[in-house]
Scaffold this active site. Structure first.
Site, PDB file in Angstrom:
ATOM      1  N   ARG A   1      19.795  23.890  50.803  1.00 28.60           N
ATOM      2  CA  ARG A   1      19.357  23.623  52.179  1.00 28.60           C
ATOM      3  C   ARG A   1      19.896  24.727  53.083  1.00 28.60           C
ATOM      4  O   ARG A   1      21.101  24.857  53.277  1.00 28.60           O
ATOM      5  CB  ARG A   1      19.812  22.248  52.650  1.00 28.60           C
ATOM      6  CG  ARG A   1      19.093  21.851  53.950  1.00 28.60           C
ATOM      7  CD  ARG A   1      19.181  20.379  54.254  1.00 28.60           C
ATOM      8  NE  ARG A   1      20.556  20.002  54.406  1.00 28.60           N
ATOM      9  CZ  ARG A   1      21.102  18.905  53.867  1.00 28.60           C
ATOM     10  NH1 ARG A   1      20.404  18.079  53.153  1.00 28.60           N
ATOM     11  NH2 ARG A   1      22.377  18.644  54.074  1.00 28.60           N
TER      12      ARG A   1
ATOM     13  N   GLY B   1      14.341  39.678  78.078  1.00 35.20           N
ATOM     14  CA  GLY B   1      13.451  38.787  77.317  1.00 35.20           C
ATOM     15  C   GLY B   1      14.172  37.629  76.660  1.00 35.20           C
ATOM     16  O   GLY B   1      15.407  37.530  76.684  1.00 35.20           O
TER      17      GLY B   1
ATOM     18  N   GLU C   1       9.463  22.842  61.477  1.00 33.52           N
ATOM     19  CA  GLU C   1       9.977  22.826  62.854  1.00 33.52           C
ATOM     20  C   GLU C   1       9.388  21.626  63.573  1.00 33.52           C
ATOM     21  O   GLU C   1       8.190  21.351  63.417  1.00 33.52           O
ATOM     22  CB  GLU C   1       9.575  24.111  63.588  1.00 33.52           C
ATOM     23  CG  GLU C   1      10.733  25.060  63.781  1.00 33.52           C
ATOM     24  CD  GLU C   1      10.347  26.355  64.490  1.00 33.52           C
ATOM     25  OE1 GLU C   1      11.198  27.240  64.563  1.00 33.52           O
ATOM     26  OE2 GLU C   1       9.209  26.478  64.990  1.00 33.52           O
TER      27      GLU C   1
ATOM     28  N   HIS D   1      15.748  37.933  60.229  1.00 29.93           N
ATOM     29  CA  HIS D   1      17.037  37.262  60.441  1.00 29.93           C
ATOM     30  C   HIS D   1      17.355  36.227  59.362  1.00 29.93           C
ATOM     31  O   HIS D   1      18.498  35.798  59.231  1.00 29.93           O
ATOM     32  CB  HIS D   1      17.144  36.682  61.861  1.00 29.93           C
ATOM     33  CG  HIS D   1      16.381  35.420  62.096  1.00 29.93           C
ATOM     34  ND1 HIS D   1      15.030  35.394  62.276  1.00 29.93           N
ATOM     35  CD2 HIS D   1      16.788  34.129  62.200  1.00 29.93           C
ATOM     36  CE1 HIS D   1      14.638  34.148  62.475  1.00 29.93           C
ATOM     37  NE2 HIS D   1      15.685  33.359  62.437  1.00 29.93           N
TER      38      HIS D   1
ATOM     39  N   LYS E   1      21.187  34.656  57.144  1.00 32.49           N
ATOM     40  CA  LYS E   1      21.644  33.259  57.087  1.00 32.49           C
ATOM     41  C   LYS E   1      22.583  33.064  55.900  1.00 32.49           C
ATOM     42  O   LYS E   1      22.325  33.557  54.807  1.00 32.49           O
ATOM     43  CB  LYS E   1      20.443  32.310  56.990  1.00 32.49           C
ATOM     44  CG  LYS E   1      19.629  32.302  58.290  1.00 32.49           C
ATOM     45  CD  LYS E   1      18.625  31.189  58.320  1.00 32.49           C
ATOM     46  CE  LYS E   1      17.710  31.296  59.528  1.00 32.49           C
ATOM     47  NZ  LYS E   1      18.129  30.539  60.688  1.00 32.49           N
TER      48      LYS E   1
ATOM     49  N   HIS F   1       9.990  35.663  56.478  1.00 31.09           N
ATOM     50  CA  HIS F   1      11.161  34.841  56.170  1.00 31.09           C
ATOM     51  C   HIS F   1      11.082  34.194  54.779  1.00 31.09           C
ATOM     52  O   HIS F   1      12.006  34.288  53.979  1.00 31.09           O
ATOM     53  CB  HIS F   1      11.352  33.736  57.215  1.00 31.09           C
ATOM     54  CG  HIS F   1      11.476  34.255  58.629  1.00 31.09           C
ATOM     55  ND1 HIS F   1      12.049  35.454  58.931  1.00 31.09           N
ATOM     56  CD2 HIS F   1      11.101  33.714  59.823  1.00 31.09           C
ATOM     57  CE1 HIS F   1      12.033  35.639  60.254  1.00 31.09           C
ATOM     58  NE2 HIS F   1      11.457  34.596  60.811  1.00 31.09           N
TER      59      HIS F   1
ATOM     60  N   ARG G   1       4.490  14.693  58.611  1.00 26.36           N
ATOM     61  CA  ARG G   1       5.033  15.521  57.534  1.00 26.36           C
ATOM     62  C   ARG G   1       4.108  16.677  57.164  1.00 26.36           C
ATOM     63  O   ARG G   1       4.393  17.430  56.256  1.00 26.36           O
ATOM     64  CB  ARG G   1       5.260  14.667  56.286  1.00 26.36           C
ATOM     65  CG  ARG G   1       6.316  13.584  56.489  1.00 26.36           C
ATOM     66  CD  ARG G   1       6.334  12.645  55.285  1.00 26.36           C
ATOM     67  NE  ARG G   1       6.791  13.376  54.108  1.00 26.36           N
ATOM     68  CZ  ARG G   1       7.843  13.016  53.378  1.00 26.36           C
ATOM     69  NH1 ARG G   1       8.535  11.956  53.704  1.00 26.36           N
ATOM     70  NH2 ARG G   1       8.196  13.712  52.325  1.00 26.36           N
TER      71      ARG G   1
ATOM     72  N   TYR H   1      22.683  21.084  46.502  1.00 29.89           N
ATOM     73  CA  TYR H   1      22.914  19.904  45.677  1.00 29.89           C
ATOM     74  C   TYR H   1      21.980  19.896  44.487  1.00 29.89           C
ATOM     75  O   TYR H   1      20.866  20.413  44.535  1.00 29.89           O
ATOM     76  CB  TYR H   1      22.853  18.594  46.480  1.00 29.89           C
ATOM     77  CG  TYR H   1      21.614  18.352  47.291  1.00 29.89           C
ATOM     78  CD1 TYR H   1      21.488  18.833  48.581  1.00 29.89           C
ATOM     79  CD2 TYR H   1      20.568  17.594  46.754  1.00 29.89           C
ATOM     80  CE1 TYR H   1      20.355  18.572  49.334  1.00 29.89           C
ATOM     81  CE2 TYR H   1      19.429  17.327  47.503  1.00 29.89           C
ATOM     82  CZ  TYR H   1      19.329  17.827  48.791  1.00 29.89           C
ATOM     83  OH  TYR H   1      18.199  17.586  49.518  1.00 29.89           O
TER      84      TYR H   1
ATOM     85  N   LEU I   1      27.235  19.771  47.272  1.00 27.24           N
ATOM     86  CA  LEU I   1      28.113  20.700  47.990  1.00 27.24           C
ATOM     87  C   LEU I   1      27.567  20.844  49.413  1.00 27.24           C
ATOM     88  O   LEU I   1      26.752  21.718  49.704  1.00 27.24           O
ATOM     89  CB  LEU I   1      28.120  22.058  47.278  1.00 27.24           C
ATOM     90  CG  LEU I   1      28.866  23.199  47.958  1.00 27.24           C
ATOM     91  CD1 LEU I   1      30.336  22.878  48.159  1.00 27.24           C
ATOM     92  CD2 LEU I   1      28.728  24.482  47.140  1.00 27.24           C
TER      93      LEU I   1
HETATM   94  C1  BG6 Z   1      11.076  33.399  64.211  1.00 24.15           C
HETATM   95  C2  BG6 Z   1       9.687  32.868  64.465  1.00 24.15           C
HETATM   96  O1  BG6 Z   1      11.003  34.570  63.458  1.00 24.15           O
HETATM   97  O2  BG6 Z   1      11.817  32.437  63.493  1.00 24.15           O
HETATM   98  C3  BG6 Z   1       9.755  31.570  65.233  1.00 24.15           C
HETATM   99  O3  BG6 Z   1       8.957  33.837  65.211  1.00 24.15           O
HETATM  100  C4  BG6 Z   1      10.658  30.578  64.546  1.00 24.15           C
HETATM  101  O4  BG6 Z   1       8.468  31.009  65.376  1.00 24.15           O
HETATM  102  C5  BG6 Z   1      11.991  31.229  64.206  1.00 24.15           C
HETATM  103  O5  BG6 Z   1      10.851  29.487  65.407  1.00 24.15           O
HETATM  104  C6  BG6 Z   1      12.825  30.303  63.344  1.00 24.15           C
HETATM  105  O6  BG6 Z   1      14.132  30.816  63.227  1.00 24.15           O
HETATM  106  P1  BG6 Z   1      15.335  29.831  62.901  1.00 24.15           P
HETATM  107  O7  BG6 Z   1      16.492  30.739  62.719  1.00 24.15           O
HETATM  108  O8  BG6 Z   1      15.459  28.921  64.051  1.00 24.15           O
HETATM  109  O9  BG6 Z   1      14.951  29.117  61.650  1.00 24.15           O
END
Ligand code: BG6
Length: 485
Positions: free
Chosen positions: A368, A15, A220, A182, A186, A244, A465, A376, A397
């Site tokens: 950021r 996948g 995005e 995830h 970061k 997230h 935007r 900053y 920074l």
């Molecule tokens: C994923 C979402 O969990 O995170 C996606 O399903 C999104 O839609 C992605 O694009 C964004 O991850 P990153 O690490 O690119 O910010």
């Protein structure tokens, strides 16, 4: 810690997620010698393919733009330790075959104690059968350690999340389970705790007395292209905000943990999330992108139902009912097909006392997260020269300027390494999920028309935007745009 005799099994190996994230992260760790000695990697998926085809796919996203011979050699080594087995997800016999393959690898290890780390890069529809089949057919019981990594989405609402959790718990303990969000891997998200708790200055201004509003923004620059089917079922809130952005909020807002131990951190996150009441409709703005500048609208995507009202943009304000944050709006915003790629936290402070300065810019602390990691602080300083005038400026920074020698690790690398070490700090605990869904479920049910008519999102042009309604929305919560933009 899984040191020696470890096999990492990637399920869903053919996948997109495995190809784009899991294998490159495994390779990154391998290249830096962070994987266990003698590690073996096994891919498993339904697609039938031979080893060369598997190797080609598994390494297709590994970067080596200048054909560096050292990296090429490492890629070859990585291929040599990776093998592939094809099989169904719902058939016990297929998992027996996988197990036979794993045992054959293990027979070459010196010690009898072998560890298996299963990474489920799979759609949620097969989480339960796969969790069950691994446990019943591929679980090492000779003293080794078994762990399972699961990817979001963990359910679609509170009820389905609870069902998923309890079904998987029949086979896997909380200690064996690593639920990935995830964003917690970061670098800049991990930095938040250090910034907050290792600095007296930060800590002193971190509450309702100093802070006017907090915005956590995800942007995005591309639409759902190709993922319309998945996306339309989940929408932007489940895709980004409920996991997230809420995770980022929880590390911004939590109290100081007793220690950096996983349970201490997660206890504090759960505590603060429990102070957030379910989101109100009136605190929510929904949008959907339409075609602009030659780019297709959401409804032009063939994989999307032609009359879909699924939001591709959402802004929503959360309130934390505790003494530190009472009355401070936390605005979460996320959108696809916007003007740029950016994820940031913007903490806007209150106005200075009026009197000596008029209309002076507010302080802002910006973290950021990506791209170009930075922290900053916008502050006012005297304009240099023979007069007294204040001007907005920044203490900056920016990582790539300050840490020129350091490579910032990929989130997935950091998280896979944590799972190998058995460190749960940056994984999502079951009760954290439960409370996250409690906050979002009523608004999601409303959006899905469970209480009547589905709300229609406002439209915004691809590449903009966001909806024009966004500016009045954030202004309503006290955000003031400083003159310098
Ligand atoms: C994923 C979402 O969990 O995170 C996606 O399903 C999104 O839609 C992605 O694009 C964004 O991850 P990153 O690490 O690119 O910010």
């Amino acid at each position: 810690q899984l040191k020696d005799n470890t096999i990492i099994i990637v399920l869903g190996a053919s996948g997109d997620l495995a190809k784009k994230k899991t294998f490159p992260a495994l390779f990154g760790l391998f290249k830096q010698n962070f994987l266990p000695r003698d590690v073996k990697i096994v891919g498993y998926a339904r697609t039938k393919m031979d080893q060369p085809e598997f190797h080609k796919r598994a390494t297709s996203y590994i970067k080596n733009p200048n054909d560096d011979p050292d990296i090429t050699a490492k890629i070859d080594e990585f291929k040599a330790l990776s093998t592939y087995v094809a099989g169904d997800y719902d058939k016990g016999e297929a998992f027996d075959e996988l197990n036979a393959h794993l045992e054959e690898i293990e027979s070459k290890y010196q010690s009898k104690e072998c560890n298996r780390l299963f990474y489920l890069a799979l759609p949620p529809s097969v989480f339960i059968p796969v969790g069950k089949n691994i446990k019943e057919h591929c679980y090492v019981s000779r003293g080794g350690i078994n762990r399972i990594i699961v990817e979001k989405p963990f359910g679609k609402d509170l009820a389905s999340c609870r069902e998923l959790l309890s079904s998987l718990k029949k086979y896997w303990t909380e200690d064996e389970t690593f639920r990935i969000d995830h964003y917690l891997g970061k670098e800049m998200v991990k930095n938040i705790l250090v910034l907050r708790f290792a600095n007296v200055a930060m800590n002193a201004m971190w509450d309702k007395n100093s802070i006017s509003n907090v915005q956590i923004t995800f942007k995005e620059p591309f639409g759902t292209e190709g993922r319309g089917g998945y996306f339309d079922e989940f929408g932007i809130i489940r895709d980004i905000l409920q996991n997230h952005l809420l995770q980022v909020l929880s590390v911004i807002a939590m109290e100081r943990p007793v220690s950096f131990a996983a349970e201490d951190i997660r206890d504090e996150k759960v505590k603060v999330l429990r102070c957030i009441p379910p989101i109100e409709r009136s605190d929510t703005l929904l949008g959907q992108y339409v075609s602009a500048n030659g780019k297709p609208g959401y409804l032009d995507d063939d994989t999307v139902p032609h009359n879909s009202v699924c939001p591709t943009f959402a802004a929503t304000t959360l309130w934390i009912n505790n003494p530190r944050w009472e009355g401070v709006p936390f605005i979460l915003k996320a959108g696809k097909a916007l003007n740029e790629a950016k994820v940031e936290v913007r903490i806007q402070f209150k106005d200075v006392t009026q009197g000596i300065f008029k209309d002076i810019a507010r302080n802002e602390l910006v973290i950021r997260i990506q791209p170009s990691e930075a922290v900053y602080l916008k502050l006012n300083a005297k304009t240099p020269g023979l007069y007294t005038r204040a001007m907005p400026t920044e203490m900056d920074l920016t990582y790539k300027r300050r840490f020129t020698e350091t490579n910032i690790p990929e989130a997935y690398e950091a998280l896979i390494l944590d799972a190998l070490k058995g460190d749960h700090s940056n994984f999502v605990r079951d009760d954290e999920l439960d409370v996250a869904w409690k906050i979002f479920t009523p608004i999601l049910h409303w959006i899905e028309g469970k209480d009547g008519q589905r709300p229609k999102p406002v439209s915004y042009p691809y590449g903009s935007r966001g909806p024009k309604e966004l500016e009045p929305f954030v202004t309503k919560y006290g955000f003031r745009r400083n003159n310098e933009g």
